[in-house]
Design a protein around this motif. Structure first.
Motif, PDB file in Angstrom:
ATOM      1  N   TRP A 287     -15.710 -15.416 -12.993  1.00 36.80           N
ATOM      2  CA  TRP A 287     -14.282 -15.266 -12.717  1.00 36.80           C
ATOM      3  C   TRP A 287     -14.038 -14.585 -11.373  1.00 36.80           C
ATOM      4  O   TRP A 287     -12.931 -14.619 -10.857  1.00 36.80           O
ATOM      5  N   ARG A 288     -15.052 -13.964 -10.830  1.00 39.53           N
ATOM      6  CA  ARG A 288     -14.893 -13.198  -9.586  1.00 39.53           C
ATOM      7  C   ARG A 288     -15.406 -13.960  -8.364  1.00 39.53           C
ATOM      8  O   ARG A 288     -15.666 -13.386  -7.323  1.00 39.53           O
ATOM      9  N   ARG A 289     -15.528 -15.259  -8.531  1.00 39.45           N
ATOM     10  CA  ARG A 289     -16.037 -16.105  -7.443  1.00 39.45           C
ATOM     11  C   ARG A 289     -15.076 -17.262  -7.235  1.00 39.45           C
ATOM     12  O   ARG A 289     -14.448 -17.727  -8.177  1.00 39.45           O
ATOM     13  N   LYS A 290     -14.958 -17.705  -5.998  1.00 37.87           N
ATOM     14  CA  LYS A 290     -14.143 -18.895  -5.739  1.00 37.87           C
ATOM     15  C   LYS A 290     -15.013 -19.933  -5.046  1.00 37.87           C
ATOM     16  O   LYS A 290     -15.955 -19.590  -4.318  1.00 37.87           O
ATOM     17  N   PRO A 291     -14.718 -21.207  -5.274  1.00 34.93           N
ATOM     18  CA  PRO A 291     -15.525 -22.265  -4.667  1.00 34.93           C
ATOM     19  C   PRO A 291     -15.530 -22.183  -3.141  1.00 34.93           C
ATOM     20  O   PRO A 291     -14.511 -21.881  -2.515  1.00 34.93           O
ATOM     21  N   ARG A 292     -16.692 -22.443  -2.557  1.00 35.87           N
ATOM     22  CA  ARG A 292     -16.808 -22.506  -1.097  1.00 35.87           C
ATOM     23  C   ARG A 292     -16.048 -23.709  -0.557  1.00 35.87           C
ATOM     24  O   ARG A 292     -15.401 -23.632   0.470  1.00 35.87           O
ATOM     25  N   LYS A 293     -16.183 -24.832  -1.262  1.00 35.18           N
ATOM     26  CA  LYS A 293     -15.561 -26.077  -0.832  1.00 35.18           C
ATOM     27  C   LYS A 293     -14.258 -26.251  -1.602  1.00 35.18           C
ATOM     28  O   LYS A 293     -14.261 -26.597  -2.772  1.00 35.18           O
ATOM     29  N   LEU A 294     -13.151 -25.964  -0.927  1.00 32.31           N
ATOM     30  CA  LEU A 294     -11.839 -26.079  -1.549  1.00 32.31           C
ATOM     31  C   LEU A 294     -11.168 -27.360  -1.080  1.00 32.31           C
ATOM     32  O   LEU A 294     -11.029 -27.583   0.128  1.00 32.31           O
ATOM     33  N   LEU A 295     -10.745 -28.178  -2.035  1.00 36.18           N
ATOM     34  CA  LEU A 295     -10.089 -29.436  -1.734  1.00 36.18           C
ATOM     35  C   LEU A 295      -8.764 -29.534  -2.482  1.00 36.18           C
ATOM     36  O   LEU A 295      -8.560 -28.846  -3.480  1.00 36.18           O
ATOM     37  N   GLY A 296      -7.891 -30.405  -2.009  1.00 32.15           N
ATOM     38  CA  GLY A 296      -6.673 -30.746  -2.730  1.00 32.15           C
ATOM     39  C   GLY A 296      -5.854 -29.561  -3.179  1.00 32.15           C
ATOM     40  O   GLY A 296      -5.665 -28.581  -2.464  1.00 32.15           O
ATOM     41  N   SER A 297      -5.393 -29.655  -4.410  1.00 32.51           N
ATOM     42  CA  SER A 297      -4.516 -28.644  -4.978  1.00 32.51           C
ATOM     43  C   SER A 297      -5.189 -27.273  -5.038  1.00 32.51           C
ATOM     44  O   SER A 297      -4.559 -26.258  -4.754  1.00 32.51           O
ATOM     45  N   LEU A 298      -6.457 -27.242  -5.405  1.00 35.76           N
ATOM     46  CA  LEU A 298      -7.151 -25.953  -5.496  1.00 35.76           C
ATOM     47  C   LEU A 298      -7.227 -25.275  -4.127  1.00 35.76           C
ATOM     48  O   LEU A 298      -7.126 -24.054  -4.028  1.00 35.76           O
ATOM     49  N   ALA A 299      -7.371 -26.062  -3.073  1.00 37.53           N
ATOM     50  CA  ALA A 299      -7.423 -25.490  -1.719  1.00 37.53           C
ATOM     51  C   ALA A 299      -6.129 -24.757  -1.389  1.00 37.53           C
ATOM     52  O   ALA A 299      -6.162 -23.626  -0.890  1.00 37.53           O
TER      53      ALA A 299
ATOM     54  N   VAL B 255     -20.037 -27.192 -12.645  1.00 38.38           N
ATOM     55  CA  VAL B 255     -20.878 -26.798 -11.509  1.00 38.38           C
ATOM     56  C   VAL B 255     -20.980 -27.957 -10.519  1.00 38.38           C
ATOM     57  O   VAL B 255     -20.825 -27.770  -9.307  1.00 38.38           O
ATOM     58  N   GLY B 256     -21.199 -29.165 -11.011  1.00 32.99           N
ATOM     59  CA  GLY B 256     -21.258 -30.335 -10.136  1.00 32.99           C
ATOM     60  C   GLY B 256     -19.958 -30.568  -9.389  1.00 32.99           C
ATOM     61  O   GLY B 256     -19.960 -30.885  -8.195  1.00 32.99           O
ATOM     62  N   GLU B 257     -18.845 -30.402 -10.092  1.00 31.41           N
ATOM     63  CA  GLU B 257     -17.533 -30.567  -9.450  1.00 31.41           C
ATOM     64  C   GLU B 257     -17.317 -29.525  -8.359  1.00 31.41           C
ATOM     65  O   GLU B 257     -16.800 -29.840  -7.282  1.00 31.41           O
ATOM     66  N   VAL B 258     -17.698 -28.289  -8.628  1.00 32.91           N
ATOM     67  CA  VAL B 258     -17.536 -27.218  -7.641  1.00 32.91           C
ATOM     68  C   VAL B 258     -18.424 -27.488  -6.422  1.00 32.91           C
ATOM     69  O   VAL B 258     -18.012 -27.289  -5.280  1.00 32.91           O
ATOM     70  N   GLU B 259     -19.626 -27.986  -6.656  1.00 27.13           N
ATOM     71  CA  GLU B 259     -20.519 -28.310  -5.540  1.00 27.13           C
ATOM     72  C   GLU B 259     -19.933 -29.430  -4.669  1.00 27.13           C
ATOM     73  O   GLU B 259     -20.027 -29.374  -3.438  1.00 27.13           O
ATOM     74  N   ARG B 260     -19.347 -30.426  -5.301  1.00 31.11           N
ATOM     75  CA  ARG B 260     -18.756 -31.560  -4.563  1.00 31.11           C
ATOM     76  C   ARG B 260     -17.431 -31.194  -3.923  1.00 31.11           C
ATOM     77  O   ARG B 260     -17.038 -31.774  -2.920  1.00 31.11           O
TER      78      ARG B 260
END
Length: 142
Positions: free
Chosen positions: A120-132, A44-49
């Motif tokens: 599983w049906r949600r994606k991070p708001r803040k997308l960085l790097g490879s995940l972006a 959760v912390g990683e997704v927030e950052r």
């Protein structure tokens, strides 16, 4: 008789049993509720950052929440009540740090089973790097 945590022998047995049963079902080791709650808190912390690892790592990390959901019915009421106080705020933070896309982005890389959890049906708001780049919007093919 309960100890200083308020947990009885039956409560501790339910936590041990859940880890053992899930390991027997295919989880790589006998995890504890504390381990998986800590992993969920970390994610959760990683997704927030802004999570920036590969989508395969992200989906692997999401499984900690599956473990908690699978273990939940095996735990005694006092254990569920105690851990609910920690897990519920993490779930709320995860919802706030993600957007519901009905699993569209992640399902391009990972099969989402109909009954699998809402995470599983949600994606991070803040997308960085490879995940972006992995979860970037796909152009319409119409």
């Amino acid at each position: 008789m309960a100890d200083e945590t308020g947990f009885s022998r039956e409560d501790y047995a339910s936590m041990s049993r859940a880890g053992e049963i899930l390991h027997a079902k295919g989880w790589r080791k006998v995890f504890t509720v504390a381990e998986m709650a800590d992993k969920w808190a970390w994610l959760v912390g990683e997704v927030e950052r802004g999570y920036d690892d590969m989508v395969d790592e992200y989906t692997n990390d999401l499984y900690c929440r599956n473990w908690l959901a699978e273990a939940w019915p095996m735990l005694t009421h006092p254990v569920r009540a105690a851990w609910h106080a920690e897990i519920q705020p993490l779930d709320e933070r995860f919802r706030a740090a993600t957007v519901d896309d009905d699993g569209e982005a992640i399902s391009r890389y990972h099969r989402i089973v109909l009954m699998e959890g809402w995470w599983w049906r949600r994606k991070p708001r803040k997308l960085l790097g490879s995940l972006a780049s992995d979860l970037a919007e796909m152009p319409d093919e119409t």
